[in-house]
Design a protein around this motif. Structure first.
Motif, PDB file in Angstrom:
ATOM      1  N   ALA B  10       0.837  -1.207   0.000  1.00  0.00           N
ATOM      2  CA  ALA B  10       0.000   0.000   0.000  1.00  0.00           C
ATOM      3  C   ALA B  10       0.868   1.252   0.000  1.00  0.00           C
ATOM      4  O   ALA B  10       0.581   2.229  -0.701  1.00  0.00           O
ATOM      5  CB  ALA B  10      -0.930  -0.013   1.217  1.00  0.00           C
ATOM      6  N   GLN B  13       2.221   1.660  -3.493  1.00  0.00           N
ATOM      7  CA  GLN B  13       1.191   2.181  -4.410  1.00  0.00           C
ATOM      8  C   GLN B  13       1.130   3.710  -4.320  1.00  0.00           C
ATOM      9  O   GLN B  13       0.911   4.379  -5.324  1.00  0.00           O
ATOM     10  CB  GLN B  13      -0.194   1.594  -4.074  1.00  0.00           C
ATOM     11  N   ASP B  14       1.311   4.236  -3.104  1.00  0.00           N
ATOM     12  CA  ASP B  14       1.151   5.679  -2.896  1.00  0.00           C
ATOM     13  C   ASP B  14       2.324   6.509  -3.407  1.00  0.00           C
ATOM     14  O   ASP B  14       2.217   7.739  -3.476  1.00  0.00           O
ATOM     15  CB  ASP B  14       0.913   5.979  -1.407  1.00  0.00           C
ATOM     16  N   GLN B  20      -2.732   9.247  -5.839  1.00  0.00           N
ATOM     17  CA  GLN B  20      -3.022   8.134  -4.936  1.00  0.00           C
ATOM     18  C   GLN B  20      -4.430   7.608  -5.176  1.00  0.00           C
ATOM     19  O   GLN B  20      -5.395   8.363  -5.231  1.00  0.00           O
ATOM     20  CB  GLN B  20      -2.870   8.583  -3.481  1.00  0.00           C
ATOM     21  N   GLU B  27      -5.256  -1.352  -7.510  1.00  0.00           N
ATOM     22  CA  GLU B  27      -4.442  -1.143  -6.311  1.00  0.00           C
ATOM     23  C   GLU B  27      -4.878  -2.104  -5.199  1.00  0.00           C
ATOM     24  O   GLU B  27      -4.056  -2.769  -4.566  1.00  0.00           O
ATOM     25  CB  GLU B  27      -4.557   0.317  -5.841  1.00  0.00           C
ATOM     26  N   GLU B  28      -6.192  -2.159  -5.007  1.00  0.00           N
ATOM     27  CA  GLU B  28      -6.765  -3.016  -3.964  1.00  0.00           C
ATOM     28  C   GLU B  28      -6.389  -4.496  -4.213  1.00  0.00           C
ATOM     29  O   GLU B  28      -5.987  -5.214  -3.286  1.00  0.00           O
ATOM     30  CB  GLU B  28      -8.293  -2.795  -4.020  1.00  0.00           C
ATOM     31  N   SER B  30      -3.818  -5.680  -5.955  1.00  0.00           N
ATOM     32  CA  SER B  30      -2.373  -5.904  -5.776  1.00  0.00           C
ATOM     33  C   SER B  30      -2.007  -5.985  -4.298  1.00  0.00           C
ATOM     34  O   SER B  30      -1.132  -6.766  -3.908  1.00  0.00           O
ATOM     35  CB  SER B  30      -1.570  -4.788  -6.455  1.00  0.00           C
ATOM     36  N   SER B 319      -2.286  -6.086 -12.185  1.00  0.00           N
ATOM     37  CA  SER B 319      -2.167  -5.261 -10.968  1.00  0.00           C
ATOM     38  C   SER B 319      -0.837  -5.503 -10.277  1.00  0.00           C
ATOM     39  O   SER B 319      -0.218  -4.571  -9.745  1.00  0.00           O
ATOM     40  CB  SER B 319      -3.343  -5.525 -10.022  1.00  0.00           C
ATOM     41  N   LEU B 323       2.417  -2.759  -9.742  1.00  0.00           N
ATOM     42  CA  LEU B 323       3.095  -2.513  -8.469  1.00  0.00           C
ATOM     43  C   LEU B 323       4.607  -2.741  -8.612  1.00  0.00           C
ATOM     44  O   LEU B 323       5.416  -2.000  -8.053  1.00  0.00           O
ATOM     45  CB  LEU B 323       2.500  -3.431  -7.392  1.00  0.00           C
TER      46      LEU B 323
END
Lengths: 339, 339
Positions: B10, B13-14, B20, B27-28, B30, B319, B323
């Motif tokens: 997480a 990802q940011d 973001q 994102e969720e 991954s 996904s 990442l």
């Protein structure tokens, strides 16, 4: 579209080893691809996403959170392969064509970017037109030239994409004007605005429409008054692809604005469009309805670049392969449905 | 799930070059993959769809339109690569593992099918139990064995799939019993029933539940009384994958029935499941809600075989690549959001 090819594709779908209609939208997509390509069994092998970059004078009104320098920085990121669209394009086997339609800042001279820069960013639409009518036409023609060059290299399907700090603002303005919906219904948080910032953005868009008075029926007028260079470029890609019989997968909210312009100029272009995904931006559903297009995926994306179009390309390619490669009941010796 | 790996994913990802949250469900997905694999950057390379075939005694009640001989015919089609799942699996780079869990008819001895046949089709659930409790356990254990063998060969993600004439009937029965919804709300047209046929199917399912009185809380009891061998096998694949920390993408309505059985036996297995797609069968949404899973795509599919799971696998792989491969703001020299 080629109705004979579509009928042949539909007939073949019905004799493949599955219950009729069991592949839902994949069947529908494959049949329209047949009509667009004029082939009973459409072929999707060479694929590209065309990502068009431009800047927007309206950022002076503080409609977003990112500085304008991010546009050229992201163009470099695209060229180096580090952005989301690069990764997804590698995954689906598509090339990414990066186009400078109107970035404000400088780009290194030697990078692999197609240079179609109309100007260094648009005018501030809250105070006057985005561009001249001649520039609007130039941006559309640039998009047509870019897609034509790619088709000449070999291109069975193309996706649209965008990059431009502030570009949800002109896109929402175009959406409001061309759909007839109120600005507050079509304006979203873009890269992540607060409630207060969203209210400010709505006021800026209302002002842009009041100041410019675009003629909703005239695509060139709308584009020149409240558009963007990358939006015009995207409209050109769509028109150019349609003219050459190449299916075009429209990405999210900014590409949708380009699609509305393209449709205003040539309503029949809609038959060549697929909608790659449904964006989180609230106006995107209104655009989809206006275009009569149903999104292929809904993954809550709000990035642009062509990321949603890429997933649509992948699923369109899969639908074509299914039509080409699945066995028929006769070939496989599978019994058909009892009547 | 590995919370540390999820936090690291997480956090990464940011800092990737996008606003973001702009990649939404990618994102969720991954982040959950990171938790399942116990790696801050999950890796999806080797992929398989396990398609399990079985027959159903309830076809004697005329609940469908296709003859039972289609089940072994389609098994041969899978082995020869002519079915929809074969085409989609080639497209996503996954292997298809075909398992005979309980086909009624004969299959050639020398074909590449994993033979786990529990019996030659289930009993007619409108008149008695589908199978014995021992057979229910055997079918689940067979699924665990199959997925374990595949994981031993190398498997980063697995999809479930089914083939079995008549198998929407036991799946709807399982859905009704385990969700507490009425039979008419969860029963659909399968391969394409008329209104009259649909009403008959509902009555058959109501009778099956009344005759067998399955205990909704007991997965083995439900499976043995109103299930199917391929449904038990699918439950086993899910349980086996979860136990080995391998993400499992659940396909449509029949796989959903297997997932409900798996969840009743081991509620924590749910954390390892993704829902590949939302089927046209009306009960599938009820299953999704009961499992707390949101479908990855909605393409109006109603074929099974693992076709919807395959699209979910593709998007999960994408996904994970995003990442792993996207540049961070720092790496790309892209300015971050102003505070």
């Amino acid at each position: 579209l080629d109705k004979t090819a579509m009928e042949k594709a539909a007939t073949r779908q019905d004799i493949l080893t599955k219950p009729q209609g069991a592949l839902g939208r994949l069947e529908e997509i494959s049949i329209r691809l047949a009509g667009i390509q004029g082939k009973a069994i459409p072929v999707i092998k060479t694929k590209a996403v065309i990502t068009m970059a431009g800047d927007h004078g309206v950022v002076a009104e503080k409609v977003g959170n990112y500085p304008q320098e991010v546009t050229p920085q992201m163009v470099l990121n695209f060229v180096r392969g580090g952005a989301a669209i690069n990764v997804i394009a590698r995954q689906i086997g598509a090339r990414v064509v990066v186009v400078n339609m109107g970035v404000a800042g400088d780009l290194p001279a030697d990078i692999r970017v197609v240079d179609k820069r109309v100007a260094r960013g648009t005018g501030n639409i809250a105070r006057g037109p985005a561009m001249t009518e001649a520039q609007a036409i130039q941006s559309i023609e640039a998009g047509i030239e870019v897609v034509n060059a790619e088709i000449d290299k070999g291109l069975d399907i193309v996706g649209t994409g965008d990059m431009g700090i502030g570009n949800t603002t002109p896109s929402a303005a175009i959406c409001a004007v061309m759909s007839g919906q109120s600005v507050d219904k079509v304006t979203g948080r873009g890269t992540g605005l607060s409630d207060e910032q969203l209210q400010h953005k709505i006021k800026v868009i209302e002002k842009a429409i009041a100041v410019n008075k675009p003629d909703a029926k005239n695509g060139i007028d709308v584009l020149s008054k409240i558009g963007g260079f990358e939006i015009g470029g995207i409209a050109g890609v769509i028109l150019g692809a349609a003219a050459r019989g190449v299916p075009v997968v429209v990405d999210g909210f900014i590409s949708g604005a380009g699609a509305l312009i393209a449709e205003a100029l040539a309503p029949q272009a809609r038959e060549y469009m697929f909608l790659g995904h449904l964006s989180v931006e609230p106006g995107h559903r209104i655009m989809a309805d206006k275009l009569g297009l149903k999104p292929i995926v809904t993954l809550d994306l709000r990035l642009g670049e062509g990321t949603g179009a890429a997933f649509g390309i992948f699923i369109a390619e899969t639908s074509a392969r299914i039509l080409a490669e699945m066995a028929t009941f006769g070939e496989a010796g599978v019994s058909e449905k009892a009547e």
